[in-house]
Write a protein that holds these residues in place. Structure first.
Motif, PDB file in Angstrom:
ATOM      1  N   ALA A 192      16.000  42.351   1.025  1.00  0.00           N
ATOM      2  CA  ALA A 192      16.544  42.354   2.387  1.00  0.00           C
ATOM      3  C   ALA A 192      18.055  42.631   2.371  1.00  0.00           C
ATOM      4  N   THR A 196      19.896  46.054   3.867  1.00  0.00           N
ATOM      5  CA  THR A 196      20.914  45.875   4.909  1.00  0.00           C
ATOM      6  C   THR A 196      22.245  46.498   4.500  1.00  0.00           C
ATOM      7  N   LEU A 200      24.288  49.555   6.275  1.00  0.00           N
ATOM      8  CA  LEU A 200      25.643  49.339   6.785  1.00  0.00           C
ATOM      9  C   LEU A 200      26.657  50.288   6.153  1.00  0.00           C
ATOM     10  N   VAL A 225      27.704  45.323  14.882  1.00  0.00           N
ATOM     11  CA  VAL A 225      27.158  46.009  13.703  1.00  0.00           C
ATOM     12  C   VAL A 225      28.183  46.987  13.130  1.00  0.00           C
ATOM     13  N   SER A 229      29.933  46.980   9.440  1.00  0.00           N
ATOM     14  CA  SER A 229      29.923  48.157   8.576  1.00  0.00           C
ATOM     15  C   SER A 229      31.333  48.491   8.089  1.00  0.00           C
ATOM     16  N   LEU A 397      15.168  43.272   9.928  1.00  0.00           N
ATOM     17  CA  LEU A 397      16.555  43.667   9.688  1.00  0.00           C
ATOM     18  C   LEU A 397      16.786  45.136  10.028  1.00  0.00           C
ATOM     19  N   VAL A 398      15.906  45.997   9.521  1.00  0.00           N
ATOM     20  CA  VAL A 398      16.053  47.429   9.790  1.00  0.00           C
ATOM     21  C   VAL A 398      15.907  47.706  11.285  1.00  0.00           C
ATOM     22  N   SER A 400      16.551  45.690  13.774  1.00  0.00           N
ATOM     23  CA  SER A 400      17.735  45.211  14.504  1.00  0.00           C
ATOM     24  C   SER A 400      18.873  46.223  14.435  1.00  0.00           C
ATOM     25  N   LEU A 401      19.091  46.791  13.240  1.00  0.00           N
ATOM     26  CA  LEU A 401      20.158  47.775  13.086  1.00  0.00           C
ATOM     27  C   LEU A 401      19.860  49.048  13.876  1.00  0.00           C
TER      28      LEU A 401
END
Length: 416
Positions: A192, A196, A200, A225, A229, A397-398, A400-401
């Motif tokens: 994870a 992530t 980023l 986000v 990054s 996670l993916v 959400s991004l």
């Protein structure tokens, strides 16, 4: 006077470290033979070969391979395999020294081979096997040495070696299952984090350039986000160093602080799903070790001393040492176990039955079998549970991004 006495004391000669030599020669029938021997020097190799009826023509030190010799670490599997092979040889009637020679020369791990042949050399010089093994405490603990000594004294070394081999195989199996149980949660976290960080560092910056020409305010989630990054791209080295330092500090303190290890062990026993597996594994180790030692004729108080270190958890280790003190004063084992809040009712009852019937080793062996099976089933269930969880966590996670990056696009579309 003191000086005169001191002058008479001769310093002990330094013993040469055993080395591996390759040799070629001819046997009594004139056949050319070659092989390897472990000895302190070339003269010792020649003398040993002549005793075996071999006329050595060429003897030289075995060259070490490039890049540090390529030696592997000795693992529990290596020790388990060695014990089983030795037990099989002894059961088949092979003399002890010859059994060590066969097993040692046939072992794939050079480091393990050196230890086996070193023990063989000590036995050849008249040292008891238990004492020779005790010279390598990193690999042969008090439990193994005590069992070997009991076998030597009772003349049933082959039987005791078989019990040790079975014990080693069972404990290594439990260790493997525990590692498997702990591997899956760690794998979820690592994968994870990796996914992530990848997004980023390489994907989000592309969207940032796209949004720079919009001329409109971005949603708060998208801005968060993008800031993450930017922060990661600018300070990745500091973050990586901090993580490395944190992991190193944890390992350093864990190895040197018993209080910290005790805290970790106590917390780990209370973790949902993982905790029950660790509890069952500790009970299985306790029962298997005590059963093996008691069956070998080791007194209960002495056996509990070795059992405490074999449980693999400081909480259980301290509990077993307190039980040992109580048993030493005449208290029964089952009553001492009852006063600890660690052993299930079934384990205590089986121990009580074993004490009353005089078959404590059999009862504890059945307890160990039961809990080893319980650990096996729990690990399989955990594996089945975590496989979809890995997909859910990574997908979340993916996802959400992706949502954060597409929110501005959805906002523009609604305005248009």
């Amino acid at each position: 006077m003191a000086l005169a006495t001191a002058s008479k004391v001769k310093p002990k000669p330094k013993t040469e470290e055993a080395k591996v030599f390759t040799w070629e020669g001819t046997d009594r029938r004139g056949t050319r033979v070659k092989g390897e021997s472990r000895a302190a020097n070339i003269n010792a190799v020649r003398a040993d070969l002549r005793r075996q009826g071999v006329n050595p023509n060429k003897v030289k030190a075995k060259p070490k391979p490039l890049f540090g010799g390529g030696r592997k670490k000795i693992t529990g599997q290596d020790l388990s395999l060695f014990t089983r092979q030795l037990a099989t040889m002894m059961s088949a009637g092979v003399p002890l020294v010859q059994a060590f020679d066969i097993v040692g020369r046939g072992h794939e791990n050079p480091a393990m081979q050196d230890i086996i042949l070193s023990i063989k050399q000590d036995i050849e010089s008249g040292t008891a096997m238990s004492i020779a093994m005790a010279k390598h405490p990193l690999y042969f603990d008090d439990l193994v040495c005590s069992l070997v000594a009991a076998g030597e004294q009772a003349g049933v070394l082959d039987v005791l070696l078989d019990k040790i081999a079975t014990y080693k195989e069972k404990t290594e199996s439990i260790k493997g299952k525990i590692k498997k149980a702990l591997f899956y949660p760690a794998a979820v976290i690592v994968v994870a984090i990796f996914v992530t960080v990848l997004l980023l560092l390489f994907v989000i910056p592309q969207f940032k350039e796209l949004f720079s020409g919009f001329g409109a305010d971005l949603p708060a989630f998208t801005l968060l986000v993008i800031r993450l990054s930017e922060l990661l791209g600018e300070w990745w080295w500091a973050l990586l160093g901090s993580v490395g330092l944190f992991v190193y500090s944890i390992i350093y303190v864990f190895k040197r602080s018993r209080t910290f290890r005790e805290m970790i062990d106590r917390v780990s026993l209370k973790i949902p799903i993982i905790g029950p597996i660790l509890n069952k594994a500790a009970i299985a180790r306790f029962a298997r070790t005590l059963s093996t030692m008691f069956a070998a004729g080791v007194p209960l108080v002495e056996a509990l001393q070795s059992v405490s270190g074999a449980t693999g958890n400081i909480i259980y280790q301290d509990a077993v040492m307190k039980m040992r003190e109580e048993v030493a004063t005449g208290q029964s084992l089952q009553l001492a176990m009852r006063q600890r809040d660690l052993f299930p009712h079934m384990v205590i009852q089986m121990t009580a039955i074993g004490e009353e019937s005089g078959a404590l080793d059999d009862m504890l062996s059945k307890v160990a079998d039961f809990y080893e099976e319980q650990v096996d089933n729990a690990v399989d269930a955990l594996s089945s549970l975590l496989e979809p969880m890995i997909m859910v966590v990574i997908g979340g996670l993916v996802g959400s991004l992706i949502v954060a990056m597409y929110l501005p696009i959805f906002k523009m579309a609604s305005v248009i």
